[in-house]
Enzyme design. Structure first.
Site, PDB file in Angstrom:
ATOM      1  N   ASP A 103      -8.452  -4.243  -5.063  1.00 55.39           N
ATOM      2  CA  ASP A 103      -7.167  -3.727  -4.590  1.00 55.39           C
ATOM      3  C   ASP A 103      -6.050  -4.571  -5.193  1.00 55.39           C
ATOM      4  O   ASP A 103      -6.169  -5.795  -5.247  1.00 55.39           O
ATOM      5  CB  ASP A 103      -7.097  -3.780  -3.061  1.00 55.39           C
ATOM      6  CG  ASP A 103      -6.225  -2.672  -2.484  1.00 55.39           C
ATOM      7  OD1 ASP A 103      -5.138  -2.431  -3.058  1.00 55.39           O
ATOM      8  OD2 ASP A 103      -6.608  -2.063  -1.477  1.00 55.39           O
TER       9      ASP A 103
ATOM     10  N   HIS B 156      -8.381 -11.479 -14.548  1.00 51.69           N
ATOM     11  CA  HIS B 156      -7.880 -10.845 -15.768  1.00 51.69           C
ATOM     12  C   HIS B 156      -6.393 -10.591 -15.607  1.00 51.69           C
ATOM     13  O   HIS B 156      -5.923 -10.224 -14.524  1.00 51.69           O
ATOM     14  CB  HIS B 156      -8.604  -9.522 -16.027  1.00 51.69           C
ATOM     15  CG  HIS B 156      -8.194  -8.856 -17.300  1.00 51.69           C
ATOM     16  ND1 HIS B 156      -8.501  -9.375 -18.542  1.00 51.69           N
ATOM     17  CD2 HIS B 156      -7.482  -7.728 -17.537  1.00 51.69           C
ATOM     18  CE1 HIS B 156      -8.003  -8.584 -19.483  1.00 51.69           C
ATOM     19  NE2 HIS B 156      -7.384  -7.579 -18.895  1.00 51.69           N
TER      20      HIS B 156
ATOM     21  N   CYS C  88       0.808  -1.224   0.000  1.00 49.38           N
ATOM     22  CA  CYS C  88       0.000   0.000   0.000  1.00 49.38           C
ATOM     23  C   CYS C  88       0.839   1.270   0.000  1.00 49.38           C
ATOM     24  O   CYS C  88       0.286   2.366  -0.108  1.00 49.38           O
ATOM     25  CB  CYS C  88      -0.955  -0.020   1.193  1.00 49.38           C
ATOM     26  SG  CYS C  88      -2.315  -1.192   0.973  1.00 49.38           S
TER      27      CYS C  88
ATOM     28  N   ASP D  37     -11.495  -5.006   2.794  1.00 54.80           N
ATOM     29  CA  ASP D  37     -12.502  -3.962   2.615  1.00 54.80           C
ATOM     30  C   ASP D  37     -13.922  -4.482   2.841  1.00 54.80           C
ATOM     31  O   ASP D  37     -14.798  -3.743   3.291  1.00 54.80           O
ATOM     32  CB  ASP D  37     -12.398  -3.359   1.212  1.00 54.80           C
ATOM     33  CG  ASP D  37     -11.175  -2.474   1.043  1.00 54.80           C
ATOM     34  OD1 ASP D  37     -10.634  -2.015   2.057  1.00 54.80           O
ATOM     35  OD2 ASP D  37     -10.768  -2.252  -0.110  1.00 54.80           O
TER      36      ASP D  37
ATOM     37  N   SER E 154     -15.259   8.455   0.773  1.00 51.12           N
ATOM     38  CA  SER E 154     -13.929   7.858   0.993  1.00 51.12           C
ATOM     39  C   SER E 154     -14.028   6.566   1.780  1.00 51.12           C
ATOM     40  O   SER E 154     -13.145   6.249   2.576  1.00 51.12           O
ATOM     41  CB  SER E 154     -13.002   8.848   1.727  1.00 51.12           C
ATOM     42  OG  SER E 154     -12.835  10.022   0.988  1.00 51.12           O
ATOM     43  N   ASP E 155     -15.111   5.814   1.571  1.00 50.66           N
ATOM     44  CA  ASP E 155     -15.295   4.575   2.319  1.00 50.66           C
ATOM     45  C   ASP E 155     -14.491   3.451   1.694  1.00 50.66           C
ATOM     46  O   ASP E 155     -13.836   3.617   0.662  1.00 50.66           O
ATOM     47  CB  ASP E 155     -16.783   4.212   2.395  1.00 50.66           C
ATOM     48  CG  ASP E 155     -17.181   3.727   3.780  1.00 50.66           C
ATOM     49  OD1 ASP E 155     -16.424   2.915   4.346  1.00 50.66           O
ATOM     50  OD2 ASP E 155     -18.221   4.172   4.298  1.00 50.66           O
ATOM     51  N   ASP E 156     -14.537   2.269   2.320  1.00 51.19           N
ATOM     52  CA  ASP E 156     -13.665   1.171   1.940  1.00 51.19           C
ATOM     53  C   ASP E 156     -14.157   0.391   0.738  1.00 51.19           C
ATOM     54  O   ASP E 156     -13.374  -0.252   0.037  1.00 51.19           O
ATOM     55  CB  ASP E 156     -13.489   0.215   3.129  1.00 51.19           C
ATOM     56  CG  ASP E 156     -12.847   0.910   4.310  1.00 51.19           C
ATOM     57  OD1 ASP E 156     -11.676   1.318   4.175  1.00 51.19           O
ATOM     58  OD2 ASP E 156     -13.504   1.075   5.350  1.00 51.19           O
TER      59      ASP E 156
END
Length: 339
Positions: A63, A134, A13, A86, A44-46
């Site tokens: 992510d 993918h 991250c 999340d 701005s939530d997860d």
């Protein structure tokens, strides 16, 4: 294994775009009205939450990032654990996941196999099904997941539901970014890196199952924007917080590494972005850096009714990772005061 020696160039991250840059872009995007979209990017939530029926909503997130450890299998575990987190931060249950893969065509495909094996095992542990994915050819390795979960529309943990007097619980230790930085230059101990890997590969599923028993008002997972960055998002300008730095869980060696300046550019971006909301009172430099340190697959930060916090923490402690009641939500003073 020369390819593996070049596998980890700095990732996790810490590879996120800085919060200031991201906010400047997102605020220009149009907002579409849809009453079924219960949580979107405006808060701005997860993860996103979309209501399907009166008692069913889907939770969607994705992510992915470059490696932060040399072992491809462990990297796959970490990346998957981070992406799955999340769903738990919203209060949901994991159902399906899709692989996201960027991989150099000239690199040994056995490395890719190890990455995907690690990821697959974590999806299975989460109770989900790996349903496809993918891949694209790229100059560097990147891996992660797109994850879908489910939740009852009335039981969503938004990140900005704090109430005055709530206790703040952190379910994993901080300092992962600092330890990984020290590791890349050969200065991290095996013990410190082992602690970081244990934290990064532990699903937040187990802490989430515990907190569901209690009165939770807000929840997020602590990742690249740091403890203080994600806390700022939770408080959303309406509240402040009193943080007791002595109760903040962290990997103990991170203090030494921070004092030796094994810190990240992402950590400094976090400081620059939210530093004006934070006041440190007699807090050592190393602890400041730990609080701004970008975490990969970090713990849940929970805003909980004060009468429930001690009982919840006792259960979370039994999971075996450093954790703590780290502070209190305030209303009169809207800054984050760290003592």
């Amino acid at each position: 294994m020369n390819e593996e020696n070049m596998f980890c160039k700095g990732g996790g991250c810490t590879a996120k775009l800085g919060p200031g840059i991201l906010a400047a872009v997102l605020e220009k995007l149009p907002k579409y009205a849809d009453s079924n979209l219960l949580v979107g990017f405006d808060s701005s939530d997860d993860a996103a939450v979309y209501q399907l029926t009166e008692d069913l909503a889907v939770v969607q997130t994705l992510d992915f990032f470059p490696p932060m450890v040399e072992d491809p299998y462990i990297f796959g575990q970490i990346a998957a654990t981070n992406a799955l987190s999340d769903i738990y931060a919203m209060g949901g249950e994991v159902k399906t996941a899709l692989n996201i893969v960027c991989f150099p065509e000239k690199m040994d495909l056995n490395i890719l196999g190890k990455i995907m094996q690690g990821g697959s095992e974590k999806v299975k542990e989460a109770g989900g099904v790996l349903a496809g994915g993918h891949s694209i050819a790229d100059s560097d390795v990147k891996y992660g997941l797109s994850v879908m979960g489910t939740i009852h529309p009335d039981k969503i943990y938004k990140n900005n539901g704090c109430q005055e007097g709530d206790k703040l619980i952190l379910t994993k230790p901080l300092g992962v970014g600092i330890v990984c930085t020290a590791q890349r230059v050969g200065e991290s101990s095996k013990e410190a890196m082992g602690s970081a890997i244990k934290s990064m590969t532990t699903l937040n599923k187990y802490a989430a199952q515990i907190i569901k028993k209690y009165r939770v008002h807000g929840c997020t997972d602590v990742t690249g924007f740091s403890f203080l960055g994600h806390l700022t998002e939770m408080l959303e300008g309406d509240f402040g917080a009193e943080i007791d730095s002595l109760q903040v869980p962290y990997i103990k060696e991170a203090v030494h590494y921070a004092n030796e300046f094994f810190i990240t550019a992402a950590g400094q971006r976090n400081r620059n972005h939210v530093g004006d909301r934070v006041a440190f009172i007699n807090v050592p430099y190393a602890m400041e850096e730990i609080l701004f340190d970008p975490q990969t697959s970090g713990g849940l930060l929970v805003s909980m009714h004060p009468d429930d916090a001690a009982c919840a923490l006792k259960e979370i402690e039994a999971l075996g990772l450093p954790c703590g009641i780290v502070g209190t939500v305030t209303k009169t003073n809207k800054k984050i005061i760290v003592r």
